[in-house]
Structure formats: structure tokens, C-alpha cells
Design a protein around this motif. Structure first.
Motif, mmCIF file in Angstrom:
data_model
loop_
_atom_site.group_PDB
_atom_site.id
_atom_site.type_symbol
_atom_site.label_atom_id
_atom_site.label_comp_id
_atom_site.label_asym_id
_atom_site.label_seq_id
_atom_site.Cartn_x
_atom_site.Cartn_y
_atom_site.Cartn_z
ATOM 1 N N HIS A 226 18.587 -45.635 -125.423
ATOM 2 C CA HIS A 226 19.602 -44.651 -125.811
ATOM 3 C C HIS A 226 19.992 -44.815 -127.278
ATOM 4 O O HIS A 226 20.098 -43.831 -128.015
ATOM 5 N N HIS A 227 20.194 -46.042 -127.724
ATOM 6 C CA HIS A 227 20.581 -46.280 -129.109
ATOM 7 C C HIS A 227 19.502 -45.826 -130.075
ATOM 8 O O HIS A 227 19.795 -45.259 -131.133
ATOM 9 N N ALA A 228 18.276 -46.101 -129.738
ATOM 10 C CA ALA A 228 17.179 -45.748 -130.637
ATOM 11 C C ALA A 228 17.023 -44.238 -130.769
ATOM 12 O O ALA A 228 16.681 -43.739 -131.849
ATOM 13 N N PHE A 229 17.280 -43.503 -129.690
ATOM 14 C CA PHE A 229 17.007 -42.065 -129.663
ATOM 15 C C PHE A 229 18.237 -41.271 -129.217
ATOM 16 O O PHE A 229 18.149 -40.382 -128.375
ATOM 17 N N THR A 230 19.378 -41.559 -129.803
ATOM 18 C CA THR A 230 20.628 -40.938 -129.393
ATOM 19 C C THR A 230 20.557 -39.409 -129.434
ATOM 20 O O THR A 230 20.225 -38.824 -130.459
ATOM 21 N N ASN A 231 20.860 -38.794 -128.285
ATOM 22 C CA ASN A 231 20.873 -37.331 -128.132
ATOM 23 C C ASN A 231 19.512 -36.676 -128.398
ATOM 24 O O ASN A 231 19.435 -35.453 -128.567
ATOM 25 N N HIS A 232 18.458 -37.477 -128.439
ATOM 26 C CA HIS A 232 17.113 -36.909 -128.602
ATOM 27 C C HIS A 232 16.804 -36.030 -127.396
ATOM 28 O O HIS A 232 17.106 -36.379 -126.257
ATOM 29 N N ASN A 233 16.200 -34.889 -127.640
ATOM 30 C CA ASN A 233 15.996 -33.917 -126.569
ATOM 31 C C ASN A 233 15.068 -34.396 -125.468
ATOM 32 O O ASN A 233 15.091 -33.880 -124.350
ATOM 33 N N ALA A 234 14.226 -35.420 -125.750
ATOM 34 C CA ALA A 234 13.274 -35.868 -124.737
ATOM 35 C C ALA A 234 13.273 -37.374 -124.531
ATOM 36 O O ALA A 234 12.654 -37.843 -123.586
ATOM 37 N N LYS A 235 13.958 -38.141 -125.378
ATOM 38 C CA LYS A 235 13.815 -39.600 -125.314
ATOM 39 C C LYS A 235 15.103 -40.366 -125.049
ATOM 40 O O LYS A 235 15.060 -41.587 -124.929
ATOM 41 N N ASP A 236 16.233 -39.703 -124.977
ATOM 42 C CA ASP A 236 17.492 -40.393 -124.705
ATOM 43 C C ASP A 236 17.801 -40.305 -123.215
ATOM 44 O O ASP A 236 18.203 -39.246 -122.721
ATOM 45 N N PRO A 237 17.646 -41.406 -122.472
ATOM 46 C CA PRO A 237 17.882 -41.328 -121.019
ATOM 47 C C PRO A 237 19.314 -40.984 -120.662
ATOM 48 O O PRO A 237 19.566 -40.401 -119.607
ATOM 49 N N ASP A 238 20.268 -41.317 -121.530
ATOM 50 C CA ASP A 238 21.666 -40.987 -121.238
ATOM 51 C C ASP A 238 21.904 -39.481 -121.192
ATOM 52 O O ASP A 238 22.873 -39.023 -120.585
ATOM 53 N N SER A 239 21.038 -38.723 -121.845
ATOM 54 C CA SER A 239 21.203 -37.270 -121.864
ATOM 55 C C SER A 239 20.900 -36.640 -120.517
ATOM 56 O O SER A 239 21.380 -35.548 -120.205
ATOM 57 N N PHE A 240 20.093 -37.320 -119.696
ATOM 58 C CA PHE A 240 19.595 -36.704 -118.469
ATOM 59 C C PHE A 240 20.085 -37.379 -117.192
ATOM 60 O O PHE A 240 19.893 -36.848 -116.105
ATOM 61 N N ASN A 241 20.715 -38.557 -117.318
ATOM 62 C CA ASN A 241 21.016 -39.353 -116.129
ATOM 63 C C ASN A 241 21.957 -38.675 -115.145
ATOM 64 O O ASN A 241 21.914 -38.965 -113.949
ATOM 65 N N ALA A 242 22.842 -37.812 -115.629
ATOM 66 C CA ALA A 242 23.810 -37.174 -114.737
ATOM 67 C C ALA A 242 23.287 -35.883 -114.130
ATOM 68 O O ALA A 242 23.974 -35.268 -113.301
ATOM 69 N N GLU A 243 22.119 -35.445 -114.546
ATOM 70 C CA GLU A 243 21.555 -34.204 -114.011
ATOM 71 C C GLU A 243 21.051 -34.438 -112.581
ATOM 72 O O GLU A 243 20.597 -35.526 -112.250
ATOM 73 N N PRO A 244 21.156 -33.450 -111.706
ATOM 74 C CA PRO A 244 21.588 -32.066 -111.960
ATOM 75 C C PRO A 244 23.094 -31.819 -111.767
ATOM 76 O O PRO A 244 23.551 -30.697 -111.894
ATOM 77 N N LEU A 245 23.861 -32.904 -111.456
ATOM 78 C CA LEU A 245 25.292 -32.695 -111.207
ATOM 79 C C LEU A 245 26.026 -32.248 -112.465
ATOM 80 O O LEU A 245 26.863 -31.356 -112.421
ATOM 81 N N LEU A 246 25.697 -32.892 -113.604
ATOM 82 C CA LEU A 246 26.364 -32.581 -114.864
ATOM 83 C C LEU A 246 25.341 -32.298 -115.942
ATOM 84 O O LEU A 246 24.249 -32.878 -115.934
ATOM 85 N N LEU A 247 25.694 -31.447 -116.873
ATOM 86 C CA LEU A 247 24.859 -31.191 -118.035
ATOM 87 C C LEU A 247 25.557 -31.737 -119.277
ATOM 88 O O LEU A 247 26.624 -31.266 -119.656
ATOM 89 N N PHE A 248 24.964 -32.743 -119.876
ATOM 90 C CA PHE A 248 25.423 -33.189 -121.188
ATOM 91 C C PHE A 248 24.640 -32.479 -122.287
ATOM 92 O O PHE A 248 25.146 -32.273 -123.379
ATOM 93 N N ASN A 249 23.402 -32.107 -121.988
ATOM 94 C CA ASN A 249 22.620 -31.312 -122.925
ATOM 95 C C ASN A 249 23.087 -29.859 -122.898
ATOM 96 O O ASN A 249 23.355 -29.311 -121.827
ATOM 97 N N ASP A 250 23.159 -29.271 -124.062
ATOM 98 C CA ASP A 250 23.566 -27.866 -124.153
ATOM 99 C C ASP A 250 22.304 -27.006 -124.123
ATOM 100 O O ASP A 250 21.815 -26.534 -125.146
ATOM 101 N N TYR A 251 21.788 -26.782 -122.921
ATOM 102 C CA TYR A 251 20.548 -26.036 -122.759
ATOM 103 C C TYR A 251 20.748 -24.554 -123.071
ATOM 104 O O TYR A 251 21.846 -24.001 -122.875
#
Length: 477
Positions: A226-251
């Protein structure tokens, strides 16, 4: 660590994306080892679990004594270029010469979305290192006083939790918050290698993650990625971990990840996050040390070092379950089992909300850059890693907030210098803000935590409804 596996599924989360073909970052920090061993090329997915890749060169770790301890072995078998540079701010090519170069990876596997050694990076390092001298960036006496105070509080509450004949609501809440304080103030610095220059100190304190229901090794697999690729569209696991319940990515509107209920996630995201502790306890990944989030973005976790730590992780998990779940039920008896289980769940929810609310503030707020490498896909133009860390993070409060949150209120400073102890962040923050303003880098600062929280709620609503993609004049609203 750029993904080793095919990540086309993740890349397809965003429309009209094309793979960017970028050259490696060949600045003065690149190791130009001319040994014949480095001539041959190897596919990234074929390197050994005792090898890592940095700037396209494969290094063998079997005979390397790493000053920061054996945590480097956890990432064996991966490209660790970004992780290496974020953890080693003093990096020069001479550091890499201490390792044995055994080959090169195929050029197509060495592409990077990020630029290093930019003018912004050089100035921010130069000025920050005037404040925190080299070798002094680790935990201060004040840090250890704070850390052991929180350890003492949790130890006392844990004693009450495991020995009293009946649990109480107050004890459950306090014990849950105290566990969160260990996650914020103890294990976090330690597992970043920032608590102490001595690797064994970091290693021991790092097991604080296991004493609050988590897992040190799984945490490092995900969090360093996560630190290395913060908010990266394909490489930050924190961006996707809450899906499909929550969206942190602004799709974009109409994206397949969007569901009707996301329009209301600003209302229910806190109840969802309250289940964070329960998801840790029930997570079977502790039995394999193969973190699903890190694995989904291509991180390999099949090296021998990781496998050798599985028994340790399992032992800590069973100890935690015995002390904090089974023991209270045994003490209270069958007749009070329902109340005791309820208190256990409340304890977990208290820990969850303390941790998850603070984490959600860090990279989800109004005007945050939720896609920092878009220019790579659109224009084949790499982005400054340091700039991307600033514009994907927020800072709130000051010294007092830092003492309560383990310095994680200084997310901008933490992401710029993740191996610096949190005790130093209040001292470098003013200079960081000054340099960002000079270079036109957007720095998000909130004087009070509630302001950051309000901004996060607004962002969650925007991400859930897709309002950022709507054009009012065209009738989208």
C-alpha cells in the motif's frame, strides 16, 4: 513491487486504459554493475524466493546480512524497487553493491510508473535531513515512553479481561481502544523498521499486531505494498479490500463495480468498518501467510522465509483467541455466555472503529488524488513518487493528535518517510508544507480531526454516487 502476475482484470476497473511502456529510472541511484552475471535476462515471475529485483537487476539475498533485519526476505521473489527506495531515503548505488547481482529481468518486466530523484524529492530530503540527522530518525525516548505506556495500559486491561468473573461494557470498550492504541503506537512504527535501529527491537514490538488480533507478516505484506503504490488504480490493495461493500475508488459512472447501495455508503460505511476486528480474527490467511489483498495485485508470497513463519503466526493467533475470546467465556460461565459474547463483539467493534476511522481519513477526502498514475496510462508520462505520496494523503492536528494516533495524523509525512519514527513528524511537517507550496504540490491539512472526518464522509458520498463524474449543465444531476 510491480505485479508479477497478469493484472489485466484490475486494470480493466478503469476504462480506456492502455499499458504504459516506460523506461527504467536511470539516475545516479541506479546500480550499474557490469559483472557478466548481470548480462542474462530472466522473466520476473521466474526469479527465486531468495532473490529480489531493484531497478531491473536481480540480487541474491542468501549471503547478504541486511542491517534492517530479515524482513527483506518476506518479499523475496518480487520486484522491490519502489519499496527499497521508499525505505532507504539515503540510497546510493554503493548500497546495492553490498548485494550480489546475479542477472537482469526482462525489460518488459522492469517498467515503472514512478520517477525518483526529482527536484521536489531532492529538496524535501535535503531540508528534512537538516531537521532529522542521518541515523537519528528512529524512535526517541519520548516515543518509547509513549509506546510502553500504551503497552502497560493494554496489559493491565488484558489482565482484567481474562481474569474477572464477568466482563462489563466499559471494560470491553476500553480494552478495544487500548488494543487499537497498540496498533497505532507500537506495531506500526516497529513493522516499518522505524522504532529502533536495532532490528530485533522492531521484530519484537512488531508482534504487537498479533496481540491485537492481526498478523505481523500479513500486515507487512499488504501495508508495505500500500505504501509503495498509494491509491494506485491497480496496485494498492487498500483501494480494493472493502469491495464490494464499500467503494474507496471513485469509479466512472456505469462501472461494473458500482452497485445501487453505494449511493448510501456515506451513511453505512462506519457500521461496515466496525467489523474490521472480526474479519481479522476469522481471516484464514494466517494459516498460509498469503495475504489476499497483496496477492490480488501480483505480490508473490511463496518464498521459504514466509513459509517458515506460518507456525509462529498460527501460535500467536490461537493464543489471542484463547486469552481474549475463550477465557472470558470460561470465566463467566454458560449462564452469562450471551452477555459475554456481546461484550467481546463490542470490544472488537471499539478496536475496529478506532483503527478503521483513522485509516479511512488518510487517503479518502475531498480533492484527493485517487488515481495518481493516470498520466502514465494517458500520456506515457511517469509521475514523481514523492509528489504522488503527498497528493494522495492528508494530515490533521499536531503533536497531541500524534501522541494519540501514533503519528498517523501526519499521513503526508509518514508516506514520504515511512521508516522515520512517528515521533519526528510534528517537527518536519511545517518544512514539508513549505516545500510543497513552493513546488505547487497540493498538501491537504486539516487543523482538527473532525474537519478531516467531514471531508471523508463527503468523499465517500461522492465516490458512492459518482457525483464527481456528473456534469450538472448536461442534466446528469
Amino acid at each position: 513491487m510491480p505485479p508479477n502476475a497478469d493484472i489485466s482484470r484490475l486494470r480493466n476497473r478503469f476504462p480506456n486504459e492502455t499499458d504504459a511502456s516506460n523506461s527504467n529510472n536511470n539516475n545516479d541511484n541506479t546500480n550499474n554493475n557490469d559483472d557478466p552475471a548481470t548480462v542474462s535476462t530472466t522473466p520476473l515471475k521466474s526469479i527465486k524466493g531468495t532473490e529480489v529485483v531493484i531497478d531491473g537487476t536481480i540480487y541474491d539475498l542468501t549471503s547478504f546480512h541486511h542491517p534492517g533485519g530479515n524482513s527483506i526476505l518476506l518479499f523475496g521473489g518480487n520486484d522491490v524497487t519502489v519499496q527499497y527506495k521508499m525505505i532507504h531515503p539515503y540510497h546510493t548505488r554503493h548500497h546495492l553493491e553490498k548485494m550480489t547481482a546475479v542477472g537482469k529481468v526482462d525489460s518488459k518486466d522492469g517498467d515503472s510508473d514512478y520517477l525518483f530523484d526529482t527536484e521536489f524529492e531532492r529538496e524535501i530530503k535535503r531540508e528534512v535531513f537538516k531537521i532529522v540527522r542521518r541515523g537519528r530518525e528512529f524512535g526517541t525516548p519520548g516515543y518509547f515512553l509513549r509506546a510502553f505506556t500504551y503497552i502497560g495500559i493494554m496489559a493491565y486491561l488484558n489482565y482484567l479481561w481474562t481474569t474477572t468473573p464477568s466482563t462489563t461494557l466499559t471494560l470491553a470498550i476500553l480494552f478495544g481502544i487500548s488494543q487499537a492504541s497498540i496498533g497505532l503506537n507500537v506495531q506500526h512504527d516497529a513493522n516499518h523498521g522505524a522504532a529502533s535501529k536495532r532490528a530485533w527491537v522492531n521484530d519484537i514490538l512488531g508482534f504487537g499486531a498479533d496481540f491485537i488480533g492481526g498478523c505481523k507478516y500479513n500486515w507487512m505484506q499488504q501495508h508495505w505494498t500500500h505504501h509503495a503504490f498509494t491509491n494506485h488504480n491497480a496496485k494498492d490493495p487498500d483501494s480494493f479490500n472493502a469491495e464490494p461493500l464499500l467503494l474507496f475508488n471513485d469509479y466512472p459512472l456505469g462501472h461494473s463495480m458500482r452497485k445501487f447501495y453505494h449511493r448510501y455508503q456515506a451513511v453505512f460505511f462506519l457500521p461496515v468498518l466496525s467489523g474490521y476486528w472480526l474479519s481479522m480474527i476469522l481471516n484464514p490467511q494466517v494459516f498460509t501467510l498469503h495475504h489476499g489483498g497483496a496477492g490480488s495485485v501480483g505480490i508473490r508470497m511463496d518464498n521459504d522465509f514466509t513459509k517458515s513463519r506460518i507456525k509462529v503466526a498460527i501460535a500467536f493467533r490461537f493464543l489471542y483467541i484463547y486469552l481474549n475470546i475463550l477465557r472470558p467465556i470460561m470465566n463467566c460461565g454458560v449462564e452469562n455466555a450471551f452477555t459475554t459474547v456481546l461484550h467481546i463483539l463490542i470490544m472488537g467493534a471499539a478496536e475496529s472503529l478506532t483503527l478503521a476511522i483513522l485509516f479511512s481519513l488518510s487517503h479518502n477526502f475531498e480533492h484527493v488524488d485517487r488515481d495518481p498514475t493516470k498520466a502514465v496510462r494517458d500520456n506515457n508520462k511517469r509521475v514523481c513518487w514523492f509528489k504522488s505520496q503527498v497528493e494522495t494523503s492528508s494530515t490533521y492536528g499536531g503533536f497531541i493528535a500524534g501522541a494519540l494516533t501514533g503519528g498517523l495524523n501526519f499521513q503526508v509525512e509518514h508516506h514520504l518517510f515511512p521508516r522515520m519514527s512517528s515521533a519526528w513528524y510534528p517537527f518536519i511537517a511545517p518544512k514539508v508544507r513549505e516545500i510543497c507550496k513552493k513546488h505547487g504540490v497540493r498538501y491537504a491539512y486539516y487543523p482538527w480531526v473532525w474537519q478531516n472526518f467531514v471531508s471523508t464522509v463527503k468523499y465517500m458520498h461522492q465516490a458512492g454516487t459518482g457525483s464527481n463524474w456528473m456534469t450538472p449543465l448536461k442534466g446528469d444531476l
